[in-house]
Design a protein around this motif. Structure first.
Motif, PDB file in Angstrom:
ATOM      1  N   ARG A   2       0.898  -1.325  -0.020  1.00 57.62           N
ATOM      2  CA  ARG A   2       0.059  -0.062   0.116  1.00 57.62           C
ATOM      3  C   ARG A   2       1.164   1.261   0.016  1.00 57.62           C
ATOM      4  O   ARG A   2       0.627   2.227  -0.680  1.00 57.62           O
ATOM      5  CB  ARG A   2      -0.953   0.001   1.261  1.00 57.62           C
ATOM      6  N   ASP A   3       1.931   1.200   0.833  1.00 61.60           N
ATOM      7  CA  ASP A   3       2.958   2.484   0.700  1.00 61.60           C
ATOM      8  C   ASP A   3       3.437   2.610  -0.466  1.00 61.60           C
ATOM      9  O   ASP A   3       3.775   3.745  -0.979  1.00 61.60           O
ATOM     10  CB  ASP A   3       3.985   1.962   1.978  1.00 61.60           C
ATOM     11  N   ARG A   4       3.775   1.635  -1.346  1.00 56.73           N
ATOM     12  CA  ARG A   4       4.276   1.678  -2.770  1.00 56.73           C
ATOM     13  C   ARG A   4       3.359   2.291  -3.381  1.00 56.73           C
ATOM     14  O   ARG A   4       3.789   3.357  -4.427  1.00 56.73           O
ATOM     15  CB  ARG A   4       4.656   0.390  -3.296  1.00 56.73           C
ATOM     16  N   GLU A   6       0.719   4.615  -2.679  1.00 59.74           N
ATOM     17  CA  GLU A   6       0.697   5.833  -2.366  1.00 59.74           C
ATOM     18  C   GLU A   6       1.963   6.540  -2.727  1.00 59.74           C
ATOM     19  O   GLU A   6       1.457   7.643  -3.336  1.00 59.74           O
ATOM     20  CB  GLU A   6       0.240   6.008  -0.623  1.00 59.74           C
ATOM     21  N   THR A   7       3.157   6.174  -2.543  1.00 59.22           N
ATOM     22  CA  THR A   7       4.086   6.724  -2.984  1.00 59.22           C
ATOM     23  C   THR A   7       4.066   6.749  -4.513  1.00 59.22           C
ATOM     24  O   THR A   7       4.418   8.072  -4.878  1.00 59.22           O
ATOM     25  CB  THR A   7       5.280   6.148  -2.646  1.00 59.22           C
ATOM     26  N   GLY A  43       8.559  13.561   4.756  1.00 67.90           N
ATOM     27  CA  GLY A  43       7.195  13.253   5.235  1.00 67.90           C
ATOM     28  C   GLY A  43       6.275  14.212   5.948  1.00 67.90           C
ATOM     29  O   GLY A  43       5.628  14.162   6.758  1.00 67.90           O
TER      30      GLY A  43
END
Length: 67
Positions: A2-4, A6-7, A43
């Motif tokens: 999920r982080d990938r 979003e990034t 961030g």
């Protein structure tokens, strides 16, 4: 995973925004590109980013908000 996603989405939005700025005849400077890259790297929240940008321009003569 999920982080990938979003990034990747943030990078896509950034690239689109940079492209639109250039189309409008107001391309980002190298310093501005680095500032936005720093925001991502560190961030920073949207609010912190906005406050930082507003502080940069608060005391500059001749800089006016769009009306």
């Amino acid at each position: 995973m999920r982080d990938r996603l979003e990034t990747a989405a943030r990078h896509k939005r950034g690239a689109e925004a940079e492209h639109l700025q250039a189309l409008e005849g107001n391309p980002l400077s190298a310093d501005e590109k680095e500032m936005f890259a720093m925001f991502e790297r560190e961030g920073w929240s949207f609010e912190r980013r906005r406050d930082h940008i507003n502080a940069l321009f608060a005391n500059q003569p001749g800089v006016r908000a769009a009306e």
